[in-house]
Structures are given as C-alpha cells and as structure tokens.
Design an enzyme around this catalytic site. Sequence first.
Site, short mmCIF file in Angstrom:
data_model
loop_
_atom_site.label_atom_id
_atom_site.label_comp_id
_atom_site.label_asym_id
_atom_site.label_seq_id
_atom_site.Cartn_x
_atom_site.Cartn_y
_atom_site.Cartn_z
N THR A 93 -3.01 11.30 10.21
CA THR A 93 -4.37 11.83 10.08
C THR A 93 -5.10 11.77 11.41
O THR A 93 -5.79 12.73 11.80
CB THR A 93 -5.15 11.03 9.02
OG1 THR A 93 -4.49 11.17 7.76
CG2 THR A 93 -6.57 11.53 8.90
N ARG A 94 -4.96 10.68 12.12
CA ARG A 94 -5.65 10.54 13.40
C ARG A 94 -5.12 11.54 14.44
O ARG A 94 -5.89 12.11 15.20
CB ARG A 94 -5.52 9.10 13.93
CG ARG A 94 -6.23 8.10 13.04
CD ARG A 94 -6.20 6.70 13.61
NE ARG A 94 -6.62 5.72 12.62
CZ ARG A 94 -7.12 4.53 12.89
NH1 ARG A 94 -7.26 4.16 14.15
NH2 ARG A 94 -7.49 3.71 11.94
N LYS A 145 -2.20 -7.90 10.82
CA LYS A 145 -3.56 -7.90 11.39
C LYS A 145 -4.62 -7.59 10.34
O LYS A 145 -5.81 -7.80 10.59
CB LYS A 145 -3.65 -6.91 12.56
CG LYS A 145 -3.52 -5.44 12.19
CD LYS A 145 -3.70 -4.58 13.41
CE LYS A 145 -3.63 -3.10 13.05
NZ LYS A 145 -3.86 -2.23 14.22
N ASP A 146 -4.22 -7.09 9.16
CA ASP A 146 -5.18 -6.84 8.07
C ASP A 146 -5.52 -8.11 7.29
O ASP A 146 -6.44 -8.10 6.47
CB ASP A 146 -4.63 -5.81 7.08
CG ASP A 146 -4.53 -4.41 7.68
OD1 ASP A 146 -5.27 -4.12 8.64
OD2 ASP A 146 -3.71 -3.61 7.18
N THR A 168 -11.47 5.88 18.36
CA THR A 168 -10.90 4.65 17.82
C THR A 168 -11.82 4.14 16.73
O THR A 168 -13.03 4.39 16.76
CB THR A 168 -10.72 3.57 18.91
OG1 THR A 168 -10.26 2.36 18.29
CG2 THR A 168 -12.01 3.27 19.64
N ARG A 176 0.85 -1.18 0.00
CA ARG A 176 0.00 0.00 0.00
C ARG A 176 0.89 1.24 0.00
O ARG A 176 2.08 1.15 0.30
CB ARG A 176 -0.91 0.00 1.23
CG ARG A 176 -1.90 -1.13 1.27
CD ARG A 176 -2.57 -1.24 2.63
NE ARG A 176 -3.32 -0.04 2.96
CZ ARG A 176 -3.73 0.27 4.20
NH1 ARG A 176 -3.42 -0.52 5.22
NH2 ARG A 176 -4.42 1.37 4.42
N ARG A 180 -11.03 7.28 11.53
CA ARG A 180 -10.32 6.51 10.50
C ARG A 180 -9.15 7.31 10.00
O ARG A 180 -9.02 8.50 10.25
CB ARG A 180 -11.26 6.20 9.33
CG ARG A 180 -12.03 4.91 9.46
CD ARG A 180 -12.50 4.42 8.11
NE ARG A 180 -11.40 3.97 7.27
CZ ARG A 180 -11.53 3.61 6.00
NH1 ARG A 180 -12.71 3.65 5.41
NH2 ARG A 180 -10.49 3.19 5.31
N GLY A 181 -8.28 6.64 9.23
CA GLY A 181 -7.14 7.32 8.63
C GLY A 181 -5.83 6.79 9.14
O GLY A 181 -5.78 6.01 10.11
N ASN A 182 -4.74 7.21 8.49
CA ASN A 182 -3.42 6.79 8.96
C ASN A 182 -3.09 7.50 10.27
O ASN A 182 -3.84 8.36 10.74
CB ASN A 182 -2.36 7.02 7.87
CG ASN A 182 -2.27 8.48 7.45
OD1 ASN A 182 -2.34 9.39 8.28
ND2 ASN A 182 -2.10 8.73 6.16
N CYS A 193 -15.28 -10.83 10.85
CA CYS A 193 -16.56 -10.16 10.99
C CYS A 193 -16.36 -8.87 11.78
O CYS A 193 -15.25 -8.46 12.05
CB CYS A 193 -17.56 -11.08 11.70
SG CYS A 193 -17.01 -11.54 13.35
N ARG A 236 -13.01 -3.73 19.12
CA ARG A 236 -12.19 -4.44 20.12
C ARG A 236 -11.62 -3.46 21.13
O ARG A 236 -11.66 -3.69 22.34
CB ARG A 236 -11.06 -5.20 19.40
CG ARG A 236 -10.07 -5.89 20.34
CD ARG A 236 -8.86 -6.40 19.57
NE ARG A 236 -8.17 -5.34 18.87
CZ ARG A 236 -7.31 -4.50 19.44
NH1 ARG A 236 -7.03 -4.61 20.73
NH2 ARG A 236 -6.72 -3.57 18.72
N ARG A 237 -11.06 -2.36 20.62
CA ARG A 237 -10.51 -1.34 21.52
C ARG A 237 -11.61 -0.62 22.30
O ARG A 237 -11.49 -0.38 23.50
CB ARG A 237 -9.69 -0.33 20.72
CG ARG A 237 -8.37 -0.88 20.19
CD ARG A 237 -7.70 0.08 19.23
NE ARG A 237 -6.40 -0.43 18.78
CZ ARG A 237 -5.84 -0.12 17.62
NH1 ARG A 237 -6.45 0.70 16.79
NH2 ARG A 237 -4.67 -0.63 17.30
N LYS A 238 -12.68 -0.26 21.60
CA LYS A 238 -13.77 0.49 22.22
C LYS A 238 -14.34 -0.23 23.42
O LYS A 238 -14.44 0.34 24.52
CB LYS A 238 -14.88 0.73 21.18
CG LYS A 238 -16.13 1.39 21.74
CD LYS A 238 -17.20 1.56 20.67
CE LYS A 238 -18.48 2.17 21.23
NZ LYS A 238 -19.50 2.38 20.18
#
Length: 298
Positions: free
Chosen positions: A151-152, A80-81, A124, A8, A146-148, A239, A128-130
């Site tokens: 960006t975050r 993890k992707d 986030t 990417r 969202r974003g890299n 999922c 899972r984190r939330k």
Amino acid sequence: MKIRIGSRGSKLALLQTNQIMEMLKQAYPQHTYEIVIVKTHGDMNQQARLDQMNTSGIFVKEIEQQLLDHQIDLAVHSMKDMPSELQEGLCLGDVMIREDSRDVLVLQHAASLSELKPHAIIATGSKRRKYQLLKLRPDLEITHIRGNIDTRLKKMKDMDLDGIVVAAAAMHRLGLKHQITQYFDEEEMIPAVTQGAIGLELRSDDEALKDMIHTLSLPLDTREIKVERAYLKAMDGGCHSPIGARCHIKENSIQLRFVYGNEEGTILEKSVLEEPLEKEHEIAEMAAAYMKQHVKEG
C-alpha cells in the site's frame, strides 16, 4: 498435539507466521499446526494516524485475548509492535528469527538521500523516523503515511511522493530488496526497539511450547532483544514520543545505541553506551537514566 498459531492477516504477517510454522514443523513433525487469522484494532482502523491513536498494543490485543481464551496456543507478531508490558498470564518466547534491523529509503526520482531535490516530500508514519530524517535533511517535507508495504509503495507512486522510509526487514521478507534505494546506518537512524525480530507470544504456563521454541532460538538475538525492551520499559515506552534502540553484544562488551525525544520533535537526543559484558542487565537502565536527565526532565 495440535498447535494453533495466531496471526494478523496481512501478507507480511502471514509470511512471518508461515516461516515460524515451517521451522516448528521441521523440528517437531509429530505435531500438527494451524494458522488462525485474527483481526486487530490497528487492522480495522486504517483511517486514523498512528500518532493520534493509543498505539500501545493496537496490533496485538485481540490476538492476546485469543491466547488467554485458549483459542490459539502461539501468537506471531512483529516484535516492535509489542507493548513494553504484556498482559498477565502471557510471556514472550525466545527469538527464533531476526532480520536486518535497519530502516531504508525507497526513492522514486533520486539515487540517495543526498541527491534528493530541496524540499522533497518523504512519507513515514513514524515520528522516530521523521525527526531523525530531519536531522539529516532539515529541508525535507515529511508527510504521514499508513498501510502495509504494498500500500505504501502504491501511495508513493499515486501521490507522486519522492520517497518513503520503511523497515529493511519488511522489504527483505516480501522479496522487495531490489526496490531499496538506501540503507540508513544505525548511527544515522536508530531503529525501533526490536525492529526486524519476529515476536512469539504464548501463555506463561505453557512450558512444553516454551521449550520447543527455546530449542530453535537464537541466544544472542534473544539477549539483545531483552536489553532493547528493557530500555523501552524503563522509558515508559508505548507513548507517541520517538524512541528507538539497538543492542549489540560482543565477545567482552555490550553496546546500546538509543534515541528519545519529545512528541513535537523540538528535542531529540541520541547516544551510545559501550560497557563491559557484566553490565548486560544494567545498561538499559543506564541509558534510560541518561535520557531522563537530558530529555524528559531537561
């Protein structure tokens, strides 16, 4: 031989890809190497929330197609992707690099989670984190982001958020370790499956490249990753449900810490198994059986 490496185009993805390429160059200078940037569906659709998309493979499918079409020879992903099932004809190489697998908190106005003001706003994009964060501080307001990483961090300041939760590995690789406020212990927040590892994907019949990667691999990390991914597969991972796992292989035992819950966050179950090393190939199924009893069928 020329080895074309697909990646990417984000700053983090290219850092990871260059790190892998340099390791290969040093070990195999007789070959030439080229990085090929591939845009994925996840890169092109930055507006949709990840938890409202079919997230299985959204950051890898286009890269995988280039492998199958022989446009590239090796794909570099954030492990993890990777979906639990790969496309036919493709496989994962052994793990060459795994960074810190933990999640971290980056805060603007406080020095720790416990010092955050009541009802502080934390961002986030991960359920899972939330849901694990809300177990620690039920008063927090969790908003989507969202974003890299850059960006975050910018959104945190522009939107005056109190903080964000991201992966330690990403912050470390981008040279942003100094901005981390707090690391979460794995007991507090179980990481995403294979978090921190760089995933190497190639064609199943490319034995020469498999051998090159194997020579440079980390055997223990590779085994731990296989256990974590086995848990993901056993839970039908990919999922929108919160799911995570971290495996640690010790001298005579194996430990698997794991989490799973429903999409709404009303059920969230964590547990840990520690078994003799002989159970290495069974512990993921044991963990999945526990979760299916307590969450999926409970």
